[in-house]
Design a protein around this motif. Structure first.
Motif, PDB file in Angstrom:
ATOM      1  N   SER A  11      12.869  13.441 -49.904  1.00 32.69           N
ATOM      2  CA  SER A  11      14.149  13.101 -49.348  1.00 32.69           C
ATOM      3  C   SER A  11      14.933  14.605 -49.034  1.00 32.69           C
ATOM      4  CB  SER A  11      15.133  11.937 -49.617  1.00 32.69           C
ATOM      5  OG  SER A  11      15.251  12.315 -51.086  1.00 32.69           O
ATOM      6  N   THR A  71      -0.950   3.625 -41.663  1.00 29.88           N
ATOM      7  CA  THR A  71      -0.248   4.998 -42.389  1.00 29.88           C
ATOM      8  C   THR A  71      -1.354   6.029 -42.072  1.00 29.88           C
ATOM      9  OG1 THR A  71      -1.567   4.042 -44.048  1.00 29.88           O
ATOM     10  CG2 THR A  71       0.815   3.478 -44.142  1.00 29.88           C
ATOM     11  N   ASN A 107       4.534   9.333 -54.404  1.00 30.76           N
ATOM     12  CA  ASN A 107       5.372   8.169 -54.598  1.00 30.76           C
ATOM     13  C   ASN A 107       6.450   8.106 -53.559  1.00 30.76           C
ATOM     14  OD1 ASN A 107       7.918   9.308 -55.810  1.00 30.76           O
ATOM     15  ND2 ASN A 107       6.526   9.121 -57.744  1.00 30.76           N
ATOM     16  N   GLU A 108       7.255   6.973 -53.433  1.00 29.70           N
ATOM     17  CA  GLU A 108       8.338   6.978 -52.284  1.00 29.70           C
ATOM     18  C   GLU A 108       9.269   8.212 -52.431  1.00 29.70           C
ATOM     19  OE1 GLU A 108       9.484   4.025 -55.566  1.00 29.70           O
ATOM     20  OE2 GLU A 108       7.697   4.648 -54.471  1.00 29.70           O
ATOM     21  N   LYS A 109       9.347   8.918 -53.515  1.00 32.06           N
ATOM     22  CA  LYS A 109      10.317  10.140 -53.681  1.00 32.06           C
ATOM     23  C   LYS A 109       9.721  11.330 -53.732  1.00 32.06           C
ATOM     24  CE  LYS A 109      13.499   7.246 -56.308  1.00 32.06           C
ATOM     25  NZ  LYS A 109      13.677   6.815 -57.778  1.00 32.06           N
ATOM     26  N   SER A 120       2.469   2.845 -52.591  1.00 29.51           N
ATOM     27  CA  SER A 120       3.572   3.087 -51.801  1.00 29.51           C
ATOM     28  C   SER A 120       3.814   3.804 -50.560  1.00 29.51           C
ATOM     29  CB  SER A 120       4.699   3.816 -52.877  1.00 29.51           C
ATOM     30  OG  SER A 120       4.185   4.971 -53.047  1.00 29.51           O
ATOM     31  N   ILE A 121       2.896   4.129 -49.974  1.00 32.78           N
ATOM     32  CA  ILE A 121       2.814   4.784 -48.603  1.00 32.78           C
ATOM     33  C   ILE A 121       2.989   3.640 -47.635  1.00 32.78           C
ATOM     34  CG2 ILE A 121       1.728   6.303 -47.042  1.00 32.78           C
ATOM     35  CD1 ILE A 121       0.380   7.545 -49.309  1.00 32.78           C
ATOM     36  N   ILE A 122       4.112   3.591 -46.856  1.00 34.08           N
ATOM     37  CA  ILE A 122       4.216   2.718 -45.817  1.00 34.08           C
ATOM     38  C   ILE A 122       4.126   3.354 -44.522  1.00 34.08           C
ATOM     39  CG2 ILE A 122       5.395   0.925 -47.493  1.00 34.08           C
ATOM     40  CD1 ILE A 122       8.042   2.048 -46.300  1.00 34.08           C
ATOM     41  N   SER A 123       4.336   4.660 -44.250  1.00 32.21           N
ATOM     42  CA  SER A 123       4.184   5.250 -42.985  1.00 32.21           C
ATOM     43  C   SER A 123       3.586   6.387 -43.231  1.00 32.21           C
ATOM     44  CB  SER A 123       5.743   5.564 -42.663  1.00 32.21           C
ATOM     45  OG  SER A 123       6.317   6.288 -43.490  1.00 32.21           O
TER      46      SER A 123
END
Ligand SMILES: [Zn+2]
Length: 297
Positions: free
Chosen positions: A196, A44, A127-129, A160-163
């Motif tokens: 997104s 990451t 976060n993911e969003k 929550s960071i995966i990339s």
């Protein structure tokens, strides 16, 4: 902006991406992080590619060296530890503090230090969003004001960071932080990026009059405050930043010039520095104490 000095706390996914994007922008960049680099980080945090893993290496040190190689026009300083209350005074060496820890406990410690020292701060969260940037400067809502009124909505997001962060996310963070430093974004505001949809939003937060950190902080006098009676008068060091404009509204006939407030009448005078030092000349100790508690209100 080149003369400005910033302190970056947290050199993980958010902090290292930001750091990588600000080459040549500042005169001094401080980097705080207690973590060492692990192979897992590379998924990451591409910033740490090139670390050879033969010996444990701190993120802060690696980051300062890497940036120093790349950018000879700025000074990079590292602190390979976590930011604690004892580090508050380090803020005096910087004009801004940018918190990328995305950890609530650290965040509240950094917020408290920024409020006490009157240093503008940015708190970044992801976060993911969404990506959130909270902006603080003296007199506006601090992070604790937001936290107190968030009803649990302020969350920690780093896990929550995966990339690696996208270019859009990195430029959102960089552009907004630089705008704040150029006074184009005000304290007390929050900028949000919907990852997104790529949409940006802005929200203003009101200062919470009940906030333990920022309400009345201008005259908060802590335990290390010191009173000395000497030949020049009664000296008082409050060890806190003083809002001179506000103090001058309370002291009749006082004037503010630069970093000092000055007032003189009936053979008595008051000198107050923005750094929190007071000098009362011609006053009895009791009077001086009364005046101080009046200023504290
Ligand atoms: Zn507050």
């Amino acid at each position: 902006m080149k003369e400005k000095r910033i302190l970056i706390v947290g050199a993980g996914a958010l902090g290292s991406s930001f750091l990588d994007s600000i080459s040549g922008e500042f005169s001094k960049v401080g980097i705080f992080d207690g973590d060492i680099i692990t192979k897992d980080n590379l998924k990451t945090q591409p910033f740490y590619e090139g670390c050879n893993f033969e010996i444990p290496l701190s993120k802060a040190e690696f980051a300062a060296n890497k940036m120093g190689e790349k950018d000879k026009t700025s000074e990079y300083v590292f602190y390979n530890r976590y930011f604690m209350e004892r580090d508050e005074d380090i803020l005096k060496e910087y004009d801004y503090v940018i918190d990328f820890t995305d950890n609530l406990k650290s965040r509240l410690v950094i917020n408290k230090a920024a409020v006490n020292k009157g240093i503008p701060a940015v708190f970044a969260s992801i976060n993911e969003k969404e990506v959130f940037l909270y902006f603080y400067n003296d007199g506006n809502a601090c992070f604790n004001c937001i936290y107190r009124n968030s009803n649990g909505k302020v969350k920690e997001g780093c896990d929550s960071i995966i990339s690696p962060l996208s270019d859009k996310t990195i430029s959102f963070i960089k552009d907004n932080i630089l705008s704040f430093i150029k006074d184009k974004i005000y304290g007390g505001s929050v900028r949000i990026l919907n990852i997104s949809k790529g949409k940006e939003m802005s929200v203003n937060i009101n200062k919470d009059p009940q906030c333990e950190e920022c309400s009345k902080h201008s005259f908060k006098i802590d335990d290390s405050a010191l009173i000395q009676v000497c030949a020049a008068g009664i000296k008082f060091s409050s060890n806190t930043h003083i809002d001179l404009k506000r103090a001058s509204e309370k002291i009749k006939g006082s004037k503010v010039a630069g970093d000092y407030l000055f007032s003189k009448n009936d053979g008595k005078s008051i000198l107050i520095s923005s750094e929190g030092d007071f000098l009362f000349t011609g006053y009895e100790l009791k009077e001086a104490r009364e005046l101080l508690s009046f200023l504290k209100q």
